[in-house]
Write a protein that holds these residues in place. Sequence first.
Motif, mmCIF file in Angstrom:
data_model
loop_
_atom_site.group_PDB
_atom_site.id
_atom_site.type_symbol
_atom_site.label_atom_id
_atom_site.label_comp_id
_atom_site.label_asym_id
_atom_site.label_seq_id
_atom_site.Cartn_x
_atom_site.Cartn_y
_atom_site.Cartn_z
ATOM 1 N N PHE A 57 0.843 -1.201 0.000
ATOM 2 C CA PHE A 57 0.000 0.000 0.000
ATOM 3 C C PHE A 57 0.878 1.250 0.000
ATOM 4 C CE2 PHE A 57 -3.015 2.747 2.634
ATOM 5 C CZ PHE A 57 -3.931 2.949 1.617
ATOM 6 N N PHE A 58 1.903 1.244 0.847
ATOM 7 C CA PHE A 58 2.821 2.386 0.926
ATOM 8 C C PHE A 58 3.616 2.536 -0.365
ATOM 9 C CE2 PHE A 58 3.117 1.504 5.773
ATOM 10 C CZ PHE A 58 1.873 2.083 5.954
ATOM 11 N N PHE A 95 6.091 5.073 -5.158
ATOM 12 C CA PHE A 95 6.431 4.999 -6.578
ATOM 13 C C PHE A 95 5.450 5.777 -7.452
ATOM 14 C CE2 PHE A 95 8.623 1.426 -4.713
ATOM 15 C CZ PHE A 95 9.834 1.412 -5.392
ATOM 16 N N GLU A 96 4.693 6.655 -6.839
ATOM 17 C CA GLU A 96 3.733 7.473 -7.576
ATOM 18 C C GLU A 96 4.451 8.434 -8.512
ATOM 19 O OE1 GLU A 96 -0.096 10.217 -6.371
ATOM 20 O OE2 GLU A 96 1.736 10.373 -5.172
ATOM 21 N N LYS A 97 3.924 8.560 -9.706
ATOM 22 C CA LYS A 97 4.489 9.497 -10.662
ATOM 23 C C LYS A 97 4.182 10.926 -10.230
ATOM 24 C CE LYS A 97 4.183 6.415 -14.668
ATOM 25 N NZ LYS A 97 3.591 6.222 -16.023
ATOM 26 N N LYS A 98 4.951 11.845 -10.739
ATOM 27 C CA LYS A 98 4.753 13.252 -10.403
ATOM 28 C C LYS A 98 3.345 13.685 -10.774
ATOM 29 C CE LYS A 98 7.014 17.759 -10.863
ATOM 30 N NZ LYS A 98 8.115 18.505 -11.511
ATOM 31 N N LYS A 99 2.648 14.298 -9.814
ATOM 32 C CA LYS A 99 1.253 14.666 -10.023
ATOM 33 C C LYS A 99 1.131 15.925 -10.883
ATOM 34 C CE LYS A 99 0.128 14.971 -5.675
ATOM 35 N NZ LYS A 99 -0.726 15.153 -4.467
ATOM 36 N N GLU A 100 0.088 15.931 -11.701
ATOM 37 C CA GLU A 100 -0.207 17.127 -12.484
ATOM 38 C C GLU A 100 -0.875 18.162 -11.581
ATOM 39 O OE1 GLU A 100 -2.468 16.293 -15.923
ATOM 40 O OE2 GLU A 100 -1.018 14.885 -16.769
ATOM 41 N N ASN A 110 3.945 10.023 8.333
ATOM 42 C CA ASN A 110 3.596 10.836 7.168
ATOM 43 C C ASN A 110 3.379 9.987 5.925
ATOM 44 O OD1 ASN A 110 3.774 14.035 7.489
ATOM 45 N ND2 ASN A 110 5.161 13.093 8.971
ATOM 46 N N ILE A 111 4.135 8.898 5.792
ATOM 47 C CA ILE A 111 3.896 7.980 4.671
ATOM 48 C C ILE A 111 2.487 7.415 4.757
ATOM 49 C CG2 ILE A 111 4.546 5.744 3.692
ATOM 50 C CD1 ILE A 111 7.452 6.409 4.485
ATOM 51 N N GLN A 112 2.083 7.022 5.966
ATOM 52 C CA GLN A 112 0.719 6.546 6.156
ATOM 53 C C GLN A 112 -0.306 7.621 5.799
ATOM 54 O OE1 GLN A 112 1.240 5.245 10.348
ATOM 55 N NE2 GLN A 112 0.316 3.327 9.701
ATOM 56 N N ALA A 113 -0.089 8.832 6.315
ATOM 57 C CA ALA A 113 -1.050 9.917 6.095
ATOM 58 C C ALA A 113 -1.184 10.258 4.611
ATOM 59 C CB ALA A 113 -0.624 11.154 6.886
ATOM 60 N N PHE A 114 -0.057 10.347 3.902
ATOM 61 C CA PHE A 114 -0.101 10.681 2.479
ATOM 62 C C PHE A 114 -0.735 9.547 1.664
ATOM 63 C CE2 PHE A 114 3.765 13.633 3.097
ATOM 64 C CZ PHE A 114 2.931 14.716 3.325
ATOM 65 N N THR A 115 -0.426 8.306 2.035
ATOM 66 C CA THR A 115 -0.983 7.163 1.304
ATOM 67 C C THR A 115 -2.500 7.104 1.484
ATOM 68 O OG1 THR A 115 1.074 5.923 1.655
ATOM 69 C CG2 THR A 115 -0.839 4.677 0.933
ATOM 70 N N PHE A 116 -2.964 7.296 2.707
ATOM 71 C CA PHE A 116 -4.402 7.302 2.952
ATOM 72 C C PHE A 116 -5.072 8.433 2.167
ATOM 73 C CE2 PHE A 116 -3.480 4.197 5.968
ATOM 74 C CZ PHE A 116 -4.606 3.782 6.686
ATOM 75 N N THR A 117 -4.430 9.596 2.130
ATOM 76 C CA THR A 117 -4.986 10.726 1.380
ATOM 77 C C THR A 117 -5.052 10.407 -0.108
ATOM 78 O OG1 THR A 117 -4.097 12.294 3.005
ATOM 79 C CG2 THR A 117 -4.714 13.182 0.856
ATOM 80 N N LYS A 118 -4.027 9.768 -0.609
ATOM 81 C CA LYS A 118 -3.976 9.374 -2.025
ATOM 82 C C LYS A 118 -5.180 8.519 -2.410
ATOM 83 C CE LYS A 118 -1.282 6.326 -5.066
ATOM 84 N NZ LYS A 118 -1.450 7.085 -6.312
ATOM 85 N N VAL A 166 12.371 -1.378 0.336
ATOM 86 C CA VAL A 166 11.897 -0.909 -0.966
ATOM 87 C C VAL A 166 10.851 0.188 -0.790
ATOM 88 C CG1 VAL A 166 10.632 -1.549 -3.053
ATOM 89 C CG2 VAL A 166 12.400 -3.073 -2.150
ATOM 90 N N ALA A 167 9.837 -0.086 0.046
ATOM 91 C CA ALA A 167 8.731 0.870 0.216
ATOM 92 C C ALA A 167 9.172 2.134 0.946
ATOM 93 C CB ALA A 167 7.581 0.199 0.969
ATOM 94 N N LEU A 168 9.798 1.953 2.106
ATOM 95 C CA LEU A 168 10.196 3.112 2.903
ATOM 96 C C LEU A 168 11.377 3.842 2.287
ATOM 97 C CD1 LEU A 168 9.793 1.837 6.584
ATOM 98 C CD2 LEU A 168 8.115 2.872 5.054
ATOM 99 N N GLY A 169 12.258 3.089 1.635
ATOM 100 C CA GLY A 169 13.427 3.715 1.012
ATOM 101 C C GLY A 169 13.029 4.678 -0.089
ATOM 102 N N LYS A 170 12.106 4.257 -0.932
ATOM 103 C CA LYS A 170 11.657 5.121 -2.021
ATOM 104 C C LYS A 170 10.897 6.318 -1.488
ATOM 105 C CE LYS A 170 10.989 6.154 -6.361
ATOM 106 N NZ LYS A 170 12.103 6.550 -7.234
ATOM 107 N N ALA A 171 10.048 6.081 -0.483
ATOM 108 C CA ALA A 171 9.282 7.180 0.114
ATOM 109 C C ALA A 171 10.206 8.160 0.828
ATOM 110 C CB ALA A 171 8.250 6.628 1.087
ATOM 111 N N ALA A 172 11.209 7.631 1.533
ATOM 112 C CA ALA A 172 12.166 8.498 2.231
ATOM 113 C C ALA A 172 12.940 9.359 1.243
ATOM 114 C CB ALA A 172 13.134 7.649 3.055
#
Length: 367
Positions: free
Chosen positions: A23-24, A29-34, A184-192, A322-328
């Motif tokens: 989930f994270f 790995f989300e692409k840059k948002k428009e 914050n990773i949790q908060a942003f992911t839930f918002t996404k 993998v998950a936390l490293g990319k998010a960090a």
Amino acid sequence: MVFTILFYTFVVATAIQVVYYLFFCSFAFEKKKEKNGDVNIPISVIVYIKNNADILTEYIQHLVKQKYHDFEIVLINNASTDNTLDILEELQKKYANLKVVDVKNTEAFWGNKKYALTLGVKAATHEHLLFTEIGSKTLTENWISEMASNFSQEKSIVIGYQKLKRNKNSLSNLFIRFHHLLNNIQAFTFTKFGNPYKATNHNLAYTKSEFFRVNGYINHVNLFIGEADLFIKDAATKTNTTYTTNVNSFVGARKKITFKEWISLQKKETILNSLYKTKHQFLLRLFKISKVVFYILAIYIAVINWVIALPVVIGYFILQYVALGKAASKLQEKNVILLLPFLDICFVLVQISIFISNQISKPKHWK
């Protein structure tokens, strides 16, 4: 029989943790948002201040240098007992886009931060509001521009990121920043995925219309915490809230937080968690409980048959990296995960300690 039950419990806990980290990954790995490319909206920057005379001049001189075409700065002086008001009045003479709101204590709202913020919102000239506090500082001259660019016809609430101050020689500081990153990773992911539940008033933007639609902080005005989180609970929907991870949108804490201060904040977080929507309480607790169960049973199974436990634990840590490293990396916090297995175990131990402490002496609502 006992081993079989515990083994399957271990499998379930592991599966839950895997789902969370996958989930994270969707955030990491989300692409840059428009975003809205043409930012012409005027912004009211609202700054909460209380007894900050020593750093006020430097702070305002820095903030007024923001590169944005149309913004005012609303400075809320919440009944300061030092010479904060005198300094604010002098600064107001120097900078035309400053507006001072001097909040006096009243019997009904004595020292109430949410009451002071409400007066600041009412005094703001513009529809779009950007909140911060003097305990943080902007990291670039494009902070307003970047936060404002996330507003659109659909998005009326924008959640930003606050970086904690780093202490290179402190293990406790590293752990605090790891915990902050994970939250914050949790908060942003839930918002996404349309389930916003958390924000910080050090870096949060929304419209006046959203504020008055839910009557501001009326549902929790007498609770002296949660001005951002509980506003999000009342105002955020699946479609009206977004977040930004652009480095230009970040603010940074001015001071290092001590472990004692952090523990005190966690007690407040315990209260806030109990006030979140039921689904958010369940999902957040499930993550923590499944992590505790995973580690406890991993140790138990490893003692009996390490061949079974070791591959699972190794796979778990790889997925974490993998998950936390990319998010960090996205949040400019790469150094936080260098000791990831150790920090994750510390996270479990601290959660257990806080739980036990709360059972011995239950936290009370801050009123």
